[in-house]
Design an enzyme around this catalytic site. Sequence first.
Site, PDB file in Angstrom:
ATOM      1  N   HIS A  28       0.833  -1.206   0.000  1.00 20.25           N
ATOM      2  CA  HIS A  28       0.000   0.000   0.000  1.00 20.25           C
ATOM      3  C   HIS A  28       0.869   1.258   0.000  1.00 20.25           C
ATOM      4  CE1 HIS A  28      -2.373  -3.296   1.647  1.00 20.25           C
ATOM      5  NE2 HIS A  28      -3.459  -2.660   1.268  1.00 20.25           N
ATOM      6  N   HIS A  68      -1.966  -1.212   7.228  1.00 20.64           N
ATOM      7  CA  HIS A  68      -1.583  -1.428   5.828  1.00 20.64           C
ATOM      8  C   HIS A  68      -0.543  -0.403   5.372  1.00 20.64           C
ATOM      9  CE1 HIS A  68      -5.221   1.159   5.796  1.00 20.64           C
ATOM     10  NE2 HIS A  68      -4.537   1.846   4.914  1.00 20.64           N
ATOM     11  N   GLY A 116      -3.460  -4.007  11.357  1.00 20.44           N
ATOM     12  CA  GLY A 116      -3.849  -4.423  10.013  1.00 20.44           C
ATOM     13  C   GLY A 116      -5.357  -4.599  10.028  1.00 20.44           C
ATOM     14  N   ASP A 157      -9.634   6.554   8.061  1.00 20.41           N
ATOM     15  CA  ASP A 157     -11.075   6.514   8.263  1.00 20.41           C
ATOM     16  C   ASP A 157     -11.586   5.090   8.441  1.00 20.41           C
ATOM     17  OD1 ASP A 157     -11.398   5.739   5.379  1.00 20.41           O
ATOM     18  OD2 ASP A 157     -10.618   7.783   5.174  1.00 20.41           O
ATOM     19  N   HIS A 263      -4.233   3.317  -3.440  1.00 16.59           N
ATOM     20  CA  HIS A 263      -4.331   2.757  -2.087  1.00 16.59           C
ATOM     21  C   HIS A 263      -3.559   1.451  -1.910  1.00 16.59           C
ATOM     22  CE1 HIS A 263      -6.089   1.221   1.656  1.00 16.59           C
ATOM     23  NE2 HIS A 263      -6.267   0.092   1.018  1.00 16.59           N
ATOM     24  N   GLU A 412     -17.396  -5.439  24.421  1.00 15.55           N
ATOM     25  CA  GLU A 412     -16.556  -6.632  24.461  1.00 15.55           C
ATOM     26  C   GLU A 412     -15.347  -6.513  23.529  1.00 15.55           C
ATOM     27  OE1 GLU A 412     -19.798  -6.605  23.768  1.00 15.55           O
ATOM     28  OE2 GLU A 412     -20.752  -7.478  25.530  1.00 15.55           O
ATOM     29  N   PHE A 438     -20.273 -14.372  24.203  1.00 13.41           N
ATOM     30  CA  PHE A 438     -20.002 -13.029  23.688  1.00 13.41           C
ATOM     31  C   PHE A 438     -18.531 -12.727  23.476  1.00 13.41           C
ATOM     32  CE2 PHE A 438     -24.357 -12.646  25.457  1.00 13.41           C
ATOM     33  CZ  PHE A 438     -24.963 -12.641  24.214  1.00 13.41           C
ATOM     34  N   ASP A 470     -31.834 -17.990  29.735  1.00 15.29           N
ATOM     35  CA  ASP A 470     -31.486 -16.901  28.809  1.00 15.29           C
ATOM     36  C   ASP A 470     -31.503 -17.366  27.359  1.00 15.29           C
ATOM     37  OD1 ASP A 470     -31.445 -14.710  30.438  1.00 15.29           O
ATOM     38  OD2 ASP A 470     -29.304 -14.817  30.880  1.00 15.29           O
ATOM     39  N   ARG A 521     -22.335 -21.264  35.047  1.00 12.01           N
ATOM     40  CA  ARG A 521     -23.250 -20.486  35.875  1.00 12.01           C
ATOM     41  C   ARG A 521     -23.754 -21.367  37.022  1.00 12.01           C
ATOM     42  NH1 ARG A 521     -29.188 -19.894  35.618  1.00 12.01           N
ATOM     43  NH2 ARG A 521     -29.728 -18.017  36.793  1.00 12.01           N
TER      44      ARG A 521
END
Lengths: 665, 665
Positions: A28, A68, A116, A157, A263, A412, A438, A470, A521
């Site tokens: 790049h 990059h 990256g 960005d 790019h 997370e 999660f 749950d 649990r």
Amino acid sequence: MSTNADQVAINTIRALSIDQVQAANSGHPGAPMGCAPIAYTLFTKVMSFNPKQPDWINRDRFVLSNGHASALLYSILHLSGYDLSMDELKNFRQLHSLTPGHPERDLTPGVEVTTGPLGQGIANAVGLAIGSRNLAANFNQEDMELINNNVYVLCGDGCLQEGISSEASSLAGHLGLGNLIVLYDDNQITIDGSTDVSFTEDVLKRYEAYGWHTSYVEDGDNDVEGILSAIEAAKAVTDKPSLIKVNTTIGYLSSKQGTEGVHGSPLGAEEVAAVKAKMGMDPEQSFAVDDSVYTTFNEAIAANSGYDKWVESFAQFAEKYPDLAKDLQRRIDGELPEGLIDSLPRYTPEDAAVATRKTSGKALNALNDSLSELIGGSADLTGSNVTALKNGPGDFQKGNNAGNYIRFGVREHAMAAICNGLAAYGAFIPFGATFLNFIGYAQGAARLSALSHLRVIYIMTHDSIGLGEDAQTHQPIETLSSWRATPNMNVFRPADGNEVSGSYAQAVQTATTPSIIALTRQNVPNLEGSSVEAVAQGGYALNEVENPDVVLVATGSEVSLIVDAAAELGNARVVSMPCMDIFEARSDEEKRALFPDGVPVVSVEAASGVGWSAFSHKHIGMSTFGKSGPGEQLMEYFGFTVDNVVSTAKELIAAGDAPKLSLKW
Amino acid sequence: MSTNADQVAINTIRALSIDQVQAANSGHPGAPMGCAPIAYTLFTKVMSFNPKQPDWINRDRFVLSNGHASALLYSILHLSGYDLSMDELKNFRQLHSLTPGHPERDLTPGVEVTTGPLGQGIANAVGLAIGSRNLAANFNQEDMELINNNVYVLCGDGCLQEGISSEASSLAGHLGLGNLIVLYDDNQITIDGSTDVSFTEDVLKRYEAYGWHTSYVEDGDNDVEGILSAIEAAKAVTDKPSLIKVNTTIGYLSSKQGTEGVHGSPLGAEEVAAVKAKMGMDPEQSFAVDDSVYTTFNEAIAANSGYDKWVESFAQFAEKYPDLAKDLQRRIDGELPEGLIDSLPRYTPEDAAVATRKTSGKALNALNDSLSELIGGSADLTGSNVTALKNGPGDFQKGNNAGNYIRFGVREHAMAAICNGLAAYGAFIPFGATFLNFIGYAQGAARLSALSHLRVIYIMTHDSIGLGEDAQTHQPIETLSSWRATPNMNVFRPADGNEVSGSYAQAVQTATTPSIIALTRQNVPNLEGSSVEAVAQGGYALNEVENPDVVLVATGSEVSLIVDAAAELGNARVVSMPCMDIFEARSDEEKRALFPDGVPVVSVEAASGVGWSAFSHKHIGMSTFGKSGPGEQLMEYFGFTVDNVVSTAKELIAAGDAPKLSLKW
Ligand SMILES: [Ca+2]
Ligand SMILES: [Ca+2]
């Protein structure tokens, strides 16, 4: 706007960067050409570091979040005097070089974090900034400031579009991390074209909403002084992180400047020559650096380094505060305190049945009592994850930077990346907690813990359908298989209190490997034959049976189930496998000793069976998602019963000689 | 602020919700108590829907992004007249009920998307809003507006902390989705306590930065009129999505109101009774609904429904625009156009070697030419993923809602959740694209594609170390194993052009199963014996060998490698396994026909071996992360060579009878 020496140096960075991409015929060029002035300003006019002591704890950190642009980083590390030769630059992106396509922290001197995957760097930087602030609060004395480094990030960005940067930036604003300064390379271009096609938000306003200081530099292609004064202003704001938007031109000076065409592919030899000619450099020469440029870098870096003075300070500090100095040195050296493992709780079968998330809370607190490098928290599930720290300095907050408990919020992905940043800072053992399911939200960052050899401890509770009501959105099925398939990630699923302590013992002792500790649990009994030490073997027998008719193997909450099934079966070996990753690395003989040729094996785990074929002939597991209902009812509904284990085992025994498993190993 | 009838209805919602949690002795009472007025206002005063026709395409959509408030949703669906009986409410969270712990879209009438994992709902809603706008642009006529529904979201601060909501909200602002209205339940409480501990950003300012309309309701506990007028004002803003911050009290009316203590556990019988008494209800009664409340709901919903009028309009539309009506009806019914599969490209070994990402581009474009329900795009990698659509209505943008190519930006997680929303809208087949490794960023949403039976096509290129120089941060290792371990997700790794077409054929035909199609960056030959149709078998033989000495099995780019190895070995069967998930579901006999007992099997895949033991005796795969370098060099370095396959096969053959694999199946 910049001196002639500045300009020559910046042009050299640009030339070296496009030479690397051209030589590799891959990479790049655009971002390095646009961002060279930013990087140059940081390395020669702002940052305090010593290229010969890349591990110096108080160095300013530089994070290339837009990884990059690696050619830029390698150019500047080379020019700054890091141990990165011109030959390495010539070998950009080649096999066994120190200059891979994206920067890797444990490979190349001066690379702080592996980047990256977009957005990771800026979140890592939040961890680096927390680390610095926390060390400072705990070690600096009124008369002696040992730790005061800043963290600088260059991002594009892409990084700011990723959700992880939002999570991390919101938390950084909340925590008032004034030592964090992000330079946002605003080149108005993404791979798909102009940012107009998908990214038109008001970035500065968004960061103000997070509580950041923001500013803007109009001509990032040339205005070194403007960049410098924006950074100086940001440094002066010590109670807020700063975002400096720098307007740049991607591929500056190339004929395709300002377009996505520059790019991600080499410019081509002709264009490279043309750019060099435009910069007043010899278009015939590649990888050419005028001696004056090395001098520019050397002199500037020596002037800003602060290293020698720090070494002196530290010696004085050690004299005046010997215990603190010793603890800091121990942490920097990565040595654990003596007696740490012995301090972990142990259990006997007489101890009451208890959820492993609770014995985890006890183990974590035992560590916390003597491990000053422990730092971490939960993604807004402190009570459920049982990660509250009873003793110690409390929450890490704006008003209490000495605290070692981080309220990550419901974030997370940022949590994992911040833990990576803390581990990369050095002198910390970070942990993050949420429900096992999660960790999927954090996959992008947790994978990088493994890839970049960072000792992060993932405390993951509610580890199966056993969590109950749950329901399937919260019940992990694929998670254990997924992380077992990830290199250099140890997945622990302890069966009881002793194995929980053993899992933590392994986790803190494997300095270059992260760990996931999967915890229940629901209550589980403390088992006969379990031990803290045995976890180091990955898998081990809970009972002694010389010539078993069948081997039953399980993990976590299902181990007590196979214990009961074995009692019914009679001549059955019971194997607990708290860490398949560790077991897999053992010798064939060790494996065969547990799983003898010809003896049928039944494995039981309330999760996907993917991966179990290596060690068993029949797996009792989950082939669908879960359901809503009380955990015990779900276990029964999905076949995790003594009856089912016993009948499965009897069928296998009746079928006669079992096929060898050992061919697989 | 609200009429007496409003108040009685709202209190009934509160009472029903806490009764459910109390009966289950598990669940979340706090949010339902605080949010009852919002939900009530939406269902009785704002939304257009018909509870007896829950699939009506132009219904307004309601998304409960904070899915843990499921009791609220079940209460209001019951009262609104959906087919959800009081008995189901009494069975809240129990096995086989229609009222699981978190709402599931394919289970409970009126539940639009599966929520619980935070942040998903708001991102799904962006997909629902795009779907509505796109259908409207393509089907509405100047004289006839068929599609004009709005999408309403209720979310908490947890959703807004998650990165996925940032990604989706930034894109929604960019796209100007004026039909999206989010009600943010700002109760200042998270599980860990006050939002002060981790979430102090200025949410409204952040949303303004995204380009949203924002507003604020001060007394969300009581002010129905205020909520209503904020919603009406938001509806009037048609070129921007709206965020309405509603100040509420978690657990309103309970003695622990306004604290985290009322978030996630039942109130207790005494407290439930006390709350009912405070609301003027009989504290002795549970699950009690005054007839007047049903009447309130019935009358309001009938007045707003618009369903009958729409049916009439559609009949007129069908008369005037029969082709459009037929296409819309076909899409609503989920029928594919005739000849679709035949339109997919086919290849012969004479066709030039080409990357499967490129044959994917051809297959995708072939579908696009006749499949008006196709909609999707890439996370800013359009060129690399080869997902540009040549014909058709162009980019979906603010100024072109008819477009079916979505520029997602660098937002993988939101991309997957938006695709889920589009699939849940009905009448769409969405696709999302990025590098295979970065589906990890989207794990939380892609898992929900599988769990909630949504036909989303994940086009994932750069599927192995074969991608080369971008190095280990971009080279997937664990990804295939991970998604194979995920129930109801089909992972395709086609070997050549025919298998690419076959993978797309499967993907569009499995209406309740999402697909991942893993594709190469590098060229692969078109193979003798490959076919579009064979992909439906999951795995199949490329050559005919009656009694092979050895079976070689591979996927994707490694299939041509085993073809070459087989040529060298002589009597070897070559099996291509484009979809292990499909193959696993086949009968034992079918499996044994490909992998006969006693014949050794060597499997080859440039990825983790986890899972391959079920079908092979020796796996040639990756047990570490990758490296930087040209793809061919990496393949060689890591052992993906004809020599290695041949020698491994010869060793196995020499070792004699191979252990049965079929015991595993
Ligand atoms: Ca592993
Ligand atoms: Ca699967």
